[in-house]
Design a protein around this motif. Structure first.
Motif, mmCIF file in Angstrom:
data_model
loop_
_atom_site.group_PDB
_atom_site.id
_atom_site.type_symbol
_atom_site.label_atom_id
_atom_site.label_comp_id
_atom_site.label_asym_id
_atom_site.label_seq_id
_atom_site.Cartn_x
_atom_site.Cartn_y
_atom_site.Cartn_z
ATOM 1 N N ASP A 51 0.829 -1.202 0.000
ATOM 2 C CA ASP A 51 0.000 0.000 0.000
ATOM 3 C C ASP A 51 0.863 1.251 0.000
ATOM 4 O O ASP A 51 1.883 1.308 0.674
ATOM 5 C CB ASP A 51 -0.917 0.020 1.226
ATOM 6 N N THR A 53 0.057 5.667 -0.868
ATOM 7 C CA THR A 53 -0.727 6.679 -1.543
ATOM 8 C C THR A 53 0.218 7.696 -2.140
ATOM 9 O O THR A 53 0.269 7.875 -3.353
ATOM 10 C CB THR A 53 -1.677 7.415 -0.570
ATOM 11 N N SER A 74 -1.634 -2.544 -8.921
ATOM 12 C CA SER A 74 -1.464 -2.829 -7.498
ATOM 13 C C SER A 74 -1.804 -4.286 -7.268
ATOM 14 O O SER A 74 -2.689 -4.852 -7.917
ATOM 15 C CB SER A 74 -2.315 -1.900 -6.640
ATOM 16 N N LYS A 76 -3.227 -5.858 -4.972
ATOM 17 C CA LYS A 76 -4.602 -6.157 -4.568
ATOM 18 C C LYS A 76 -5.499 -6.122 -5.798
ATOM 19 O O LYS A 76 -5.462 -5.175 -6.567
ATOM 20 C CB LYS A 76 -5.088 -5.119 -3.545
#
Lengths: 321, 198
Positions: A51, A53, A74, A76
């Motif tokens: 993760d 941002t 990504s 995920k």
């Protein structure tokens, strides 16, 4: 420059070149047309297995300002969650025609792995691998500090290092790839770095790093550093009891209002973000005029533009910094 | 024309084709031409193309200040074209130089691009693209110290210091005191890649 994997192997000359290119890139952010055609027709893949941002957005903004096509990937919601290996993912990107791959991965050495194999020909830019390295973060920290030092001396920052600067880096050094990259880059550029942390949050072998180690934050701040960098306490990597309690950590190693008073008038505060307000940094410190947290974010785009430009343009050279 | 030893370009004889005095006279003439075409230097912006075009633009601005009384700093700027070049993929990565625009900007102004050597025209094409991203000038003109021919694009200069017929095997090197210690223009047999005068 073919790849950017860490700051240990980055020469002073190359580091200053990246910072100088970043200075001209940051002029673009102030223009009406925030776009340059330098990477038109090139494809940059943001390959994020972890993760993030700000780093991903920053790389995306940087690539788009240089007119590159950006593909965000990504882990995920991708085939990685179905068990696809790094090798297969890399070969897929190769088949798609990626010119540069920006990789963030929880395993230390993932970027090296991609750069040293024949799975993929693209330029590899490390956007953070495990607890190993995060070179663009260190470069943006250096850019922020260099500009500060140059403004203080009334000179142009271009062509300079960080010679004579003193930097204190505080907090979770053990889990911090930012601290590792910062120590090596700032040492290369001529700054003196002091790490401050509880002994449990310092890695084995710290005595071989080119920096000083201090356990008491007040002592370190009393030496009058030019910059204080607070590291995030990485709760997601804390699988053991590294300190007795959050309150005690904050009391002993947090940058609170009382400690702000110990700083010299010119000293700046940096934080790689995201900040844990009230833990390693108080709201008063985070919002004080000394804070350069937002300048760091803006400089991050300029540094990443410079890195993408340098790895993607020009005839391939043999140096593998 | 006199023969001078090739001190910086090994294996080739360098021929001096413009002396310091000739360079100065050419710039003085160009300054007067610019005053004439802009009706006294009104709404004028001089943008030098790094690196030697910047020095030439500064010299022109000083001469224009002496003629028109308009302060040099109000008209002088620089325009980096590195990131707009069409050969980025093929040559070693170049470090971009800063772009500086005078306080009044470029919108609706008469912009004179200043470079040392006009050759293929590709640098000027890149400069026009770069200028387009800065604003919308009223008129764009081009001033060069040397036009050596061999254009690859439909581009011409409005103000030329000297037209210099050359062979493609030769290279033209402009040396200026600001960067090279002395003022002179040399022709050498090509030992460096094209655009050595960049």
């Amino acid at each position: 420059m073919r790849h950017l994997l860490d700051t240990v192997h980055l020469s002073r000359e190359d580091a200053i070149r990246i910072l100088d290119v970043a200075e001209t890139m940051s002029d673009v952010s102030g223009r009406e047309v925030k776009k340059l055609p330098a990477l038109r027709g090139r494809t940059v893949v943001n390959l994020f297995f972890e993760d993030s941002t700000r780093t991903r957005i920053s790389f995306e903004a940087a690539a788009k300002r240089l007119s590159a096509d950006v593909i965000n990937f990504s882990a995920k919601g991708s085939s990685v969650s179905k068990g696809e290996s790094l090798k297969d993912t890399a070969q897929t990107l190769q088949a798609i025609g990626a010119d540069a791959v920006v990789i963030r991965h929880p395993a230390s050495g993932a970027a090296q792995r991609l750069a040293r194999t024949d799975w993929i020909d693209a330029a590899i830019v490390n956007a953070g691998d495990g607890t190993h390295a995060h070179p663009t973060q260190a470069l943006l920290d250096a850019l922020t500090l260099r500009r500060e030092l140059a403004a203080r001396a009334g000179v142009e920052p271009t062509g300079r290092g960080l010679d004579g600067a003193r930097v204190v880096i505080v907090g979770d050094v053990l889990h911090s790839r930012v601290a590792r990259s910062d120590v090596w880059l700032m040492h290369t550029l001529g700054a003196r770095v002091t790490l401050v942390a509880p002994p449990t949050l310092l890695p084995v072998g710290i005595e071989t790093w080119p920096c000083d180690v201090e356990y008491d934050l007040d002592n370190a701040l009393a030496t009058g550093p030019d910059a204080v960098m607070m590291l995030r306490v990485q709760a997601e990597r804390m699988h053991g009891a590294f300190f007795p309690s959050v309150a005690e950590y904050s009391r002993r190693w947090g940058l609170n209002e009382a400690r702000l008073g110990l700083l010299t008038p010119e000293a700046i505060i940096m934080h790689p973000g995201p900040m844990n307000r009230g833990l390693e940094i108080s709201a008063a410190a985070a919002d004080s005029p000394r804070s350069r947290v937002l300048a760091q974010v803006a400089n991050g785009v300029a540094v990443r533009m410079a890195v993408l430009y340098l790895v993607l343009s020009g005839a391939p050279s043999t140096e593998g910094a | 024309m006199s023969n001078t030893p090739a001190d910086t370009a090994p294996f080739s004889a360098a021929r001096e084709v413009l002396t310091a005095a000739e360079i100065d006279r050419a710039l003085t003439r160009i300054a007067h031409e610019i005053v004439e075409t802009t009706k006294g230097g009104r709404d004028l912006v001089l943008l030098g193309i790094p690196s030697r075009g910047v020095h030439l633009a500064a010299r022109l601005a000083t001469k224009l200040e002496a003629i028109t009384g308009i302060p040099a700093r109000d008209m002088l700027g620089s325009l980096d074209v590195t990131l707009y070049r069409d050969d980025l993929r093929h040559s070693a990565a170049r470090t971009p130089a800063p772009t500086v625009v005078p306080p009044a900007g470029v919108d609706d102004m008469t912009v004179v691009l200043v470079d040392d050597v006009l050759f293929s025209g590709r640098t000027i094409r890149a400069a026009l693209d770069a200028l387009n991203d800065l604003g919308r000038p009223g008129i764009v003109r081009l001033a060069v110290l040397v036009d050596r021919g061999h254009r690859e694009l439909p581009i011409r200069a409005d103000h030329v210091g000297k037209n210099l017929p050359t062979s493609k095997h030769e290279s033209v090197r402009v040396e200026l005191s600001e960067s090279d210690g002395a003022d002179r223009v040399l022709i050498t047999d090509r030992t460096e890649p094209r655009g050595s005068a960049l």
